[in-house]
Design an enzyme around this catalytic site. Structure first.
Site, PDB file in Angstrom:
ATOM      1  N   LYS A 163      35.200  75.412  43.886  1.00  0.00           N
ATOM      2  CA  LYS A 163      34.532  74.557  44.874  1.00  0.00           C
ATOM      3  C   LYS A 163      33.576  75.281  45.811  1.00  0.00           C
ATOM      4  O   LYS A 163      32.739  74.637  46.449  1.00  0.00           O
ATOM      5  CB  LYS A 163      35.593  73.855  45.748  1.00  0.00           C
ATOM      6  CG  LYS A 163      36.332  72.754  45.052  1.00  0.00           C
ATOM      7  CD  LYS A 163      35.449  71.547  44.844  1.00  0.00           C
ATOM      8  CE  LYS A 163      35.785  70.852  43.555  1.00  0.00           C
ATOM      9  NZ  LYS A 163      34.689  70.401  42.766  1.00  0.00           N
TER      10      LYS A 163
ATOM     11  N   TYR B 289      42.802  76.868  32.126  1.00  0.00           N
ATOM     12  CA  TYR B 289      43.601  77.213  33.306  1.00  0.00           C
ATOM     13  C   TYR B 289      45.053  77.272  32.852  1.00  0.00           C
ATOM     14  O   TYR B 289      45.612  76.247  32.450  1.00  0.00           O
ATOM     15  CB  TYR B 289      43.469  76.144  34.390  1.00  0.00           C
ATOM     16  CG  TYR B 289      42.124  76.112  35.105  1.00  0.00           C
ATOM     17  CD1 TYR B 289      41.029  75.471  34.547  1.00  0.00           C
ATOM     18  CD2 TYR B 289      41.983  76.692  36.367  1.00  0.00           C
ATOM     19  CE1 TYR B 289      39.808  75.427  35.221  1.00  0.00           C
ATOM     20  CE2 TYR B 289      40.772  76.645  37.051  1.00  0.00           C
ATOM     21  CZ  TYR B 289      39.687  76.021  36.469  1.00  0.00           C
ATOM     22  OH  TYR B 289      38.490  75.974  37.134  1.00  0.00           O
TER      23      TYR B 289
ATOM     24  N   HIS C   9      29.951  71.123  30.252  1.00  0.00           N
ATOM     25  CA  HIS C   9      31.327  70.981  29.752  1.00  0.00           C
ATOM     26  C   HIS C   9      31.861  69.603  30.109  1.00  0.00           C
ATOM     27  O   HIS C   9      31.754  69.177  31.256  1.00  0.00           O
ATOM     28  CB  HIS C   9      32.230  72.052  30.388  1.00  0.00           C
ATOM     29  CG  HIS C   9      32.108  73.400  29.745  1.00  0.00           C
ATOM     30  ND1 HIS C   9      32.925  74.456  30.066  1.00  0.00           N
ATOM     31  CD2 HIS C   9      31.265  73.852  28.787  1.00  0.00           C
ATOM     32  CE1 HIS C   9      32.582  75.509  29.324  1.00  0.00           C
ATOM     33  NE2 HIS C   9      31.577  75.163  28.556  1.00  0.00           N
TER      34      HIS C   9
ATOM     35  N   PRO D 278      39.414  80.277  44.801  1.00  0.00           N
ATOM     36  CA  PRO D 278      38.487  79.922  43.717  1.00  0.00           C
ATOM     37  C   PRO D 278      39.049  78.972  42.653  1.00  0.00           C
ATOM     38  O   PRO D 278      38.304  78.558  41.759  1.00  0.00           O
ATOM     39  CB  PRO D 278      38.160  81.279  43.084  1.00  0.00           C
ATOM     40  CG  PRO D 278      39.321  82.140  43.414  1.00  0.00           C
ATOM     41  CD  PRO D 278      39.842  81.677  44.736  1.00  0.00           C
TER      42      PRO D 278
HETATM   43  C1  PHB Z   1      34.273  81.489  37.053  1.00  0.00           C
HETATM   44  O1  PHB Z   1      33.771  81.310  35.937  1.00  0.00           O
HETATM   45  O2  PHB Z   1      33.990  82.495  37.732  1.00  0.00           O
HETATM   46  C2  PHB Z   1      35.244  80.516  37.589  1.00  0.00           C
HETATM   47  C3  PHB Z   1      35.476  79.346  36.890  1.00  0.00           C
HETATM   48  C4  PHB Z   1      36.386  78.436  37.358  1.00  0.00           C
HETATM   49  C5  PHB Z   1      37.064  78.675  38.535  1.00  0.00           C
HETATM   50  C6  PHB Z   1      36.806  79.829  39.252  1.00  0.00           C
HETATM   51  C7  PHB Z   1      35.899  80.755  38.781  1.00  0.00           C
HETATM   52  O3  PHB Z   1      37.970  77.777  38.967  1.00  0.00           O
END
Ligand code: PHB
Ligand code: APR
Length: 386
Positions: free
Chosen positions: A293, A198, A68, A289
């Site tokens: 990281k 996000y 990505h 999360p």
């Molecule tokens: C996930 O795909 O589990 C994931 C992706 C981005 C994040 C946290 C978890 O910031």
């Protein structure tokens, strides 16, 4: 070397050391099936991908991982793309941590040193001297002793290693528990966006992520006291659709194959060493999360640790083991700050004043190249040795 814990940190450390001629034994308390079934995060930094390739486990990642160029940041009415390639010349890969662990286990069992599942009563001893040992009971119930030069504590947050380090050093712990949690689902449906979204929303944060072209991974912010039984699939899809909504776009839904609630905390334990016992990964630190990281930080730790241990064990030089804890912690704190910052910016908490501050920060990241670059550099991963 005795390595306690076969998560990504322990398995990768074993692999890195094997390539430099250092013998290891990995001791894991759970079964192989259990370790390979744990659903964890799924974003790999460029450095993590390169390291996995370098140790010979990048083949499936290169075939099935999804590169990505960036992410979308969203607040009501706006979905803004941040292009990491343009901002800092790096990208990230979508590839589940579960898959990384499977690839490392396969390689280890194929041609690597011993990896013992289902062990119990794992007890490191004499780590302050030059010849530590690990007592444990193997899967057949037989008491064993592993004599080793060094012990790696890569046994995660609930392991036995960190308490030993804390007890034997004038160490410190820092902890922050956030007043919200993530409810995460895996669903058999093609992701509704080409890259991660996000989203800040008055009703709470939402994240659209994925595992493959046919599997979506999605999260909504919930109260940590929420019970998973109170969240039917329809309720989860409704919350996701509301929070991720933008004009002209809709969320594809599908069968939910896994759902769980994850608490969110930041945690750092220092130092990351006591004598000949070295901590790496979740054994020493936890990040929320939001910045993806956790796994990447574990990989950075073991990259530094492997260099230091190879120097100690093959060249008998202590310089790198002596600086390991400080160097690793410098990066740990950078990632701890970044993860806290992303978490604080995106989750609904506090009052309307907090909400306006969050929106102001989001608009800044979406309009200033300097602010966007700061996010991009941290998200795609800073140098292992800061
Ligand atoms: C996930 O795909 O589990 C994931 C992706 C981005 C994040 C946290 C978890 O910031
Ligand atoms: N003896 C042997 N093994 C143990 C013991 C013990 N006493 N205690 C825990 N373990 C094992 C756990 O069962 C687990 O398999 O140690 C392993 C630790 O693995 P992880 O928790 O995955 O931690 P780590 O390898 O540091 O990985 C970093 O990145 O995305 C984040 O939190 C996520 O796990 C992830 C982490």
């Amino acid at each position: 070397m005795g390595i306690i814990g076969a998560g990504p940190a322990g398995l990768l450390l074993s692999r890195l050391l094997q390539l430099h001629g250092v013998d290891t034994v990995v001791l894991e308390s759970r079964s192989r099936d259990y370790v390979e079934a744990r659903v964890r995060a799924g974003i790999l930094e460029q450095h993590t991908v390169q390291t996995l390739r370098d140790v010979g486990v990048g083949e499936r990642l290169d075939r099935e991982g999804l590169p990505h160029d960036g992410i979308y940041l969203q607040h009501p009415g706006t979905r803004h793309h941040l292009n990491f390639e343009e901002l800092c010349g790096r990208k990230v890969w979508v590839y589940g941590q579960t898959e990384v662990v499977k690839d490392l286990i396969t390689a280890q069992l194929d041609d690597g040193p011993p990896l013992l599942f289902g062990v119990s009563h794992v007890t490191p001893e004499d780590v302050d001297g030059g010849a530590p040992r690990i007592r444990f009971t193997d899967a057949d119930g037989v008491a064993q002793v592993l004599e080793c030069d060094v012990v790696a504590g890569t046994d995660g947050f609930h392991g036995v290693s960190r308490p030993l380090v804390t007890a034997g050093t004038s160490g410190r712990l820092w902890e922050r528990t956030y007043p919200f949690a993530w409810l995460g689902i895996l669903a058999d449906v093609a992701p509704s966006a080409d890259e991660l979204v996000y989203a800040w929303h008055p009703e709470g944060f939402a994240l659209l992520s994925m595992r493959s072209p046919s599997v979506s991974r999605l999260y909504v912010q919930v109260d940590p006291a929420e019970k998973i039984e109170d969240w039917s699939d329809d309720r989860i899809w409704d919350a996701l659709s509301t929070r991720l909504a933008v004009d002209g776009w809709s969320l594809r839904t599908g069968p939910v194959t896994e759902k769980s609630i994850l608490p969110m905390r930041s945690f750092v334990s220092a130092p990351m060493r006591r004598g000949r016992l070295f901590l790496a990964g979740d054994a020493a630190h936890i990040v929320p999360p939001t910045g993806a990281k956790g796994l990447n930080l574990a990989v950075a730790d073991v990259t530094l640790l492997a260099q230091a241990l190879v120097r100690l064990l093959t060249e008998k030089q202590t310089d790198l083991v002596d600086t390991y804890s400080d160097k690793a912690l410098a990066r740990v704190w950078r990632c701890t700050h970044f993860s806290w910052w992303m978490t604080s910016m995106l989750h609904r908490h506090g009052d309307d004043f907090d909400a306006e501050l969050q929106l102001s920060q989001l608009r800044r990241v979406c309009s200033s190249e300097a602010a966007a670059r700061e996010l991009a550099e941290n998200y795609t991963g800073l140098a292992v040795d800061l």
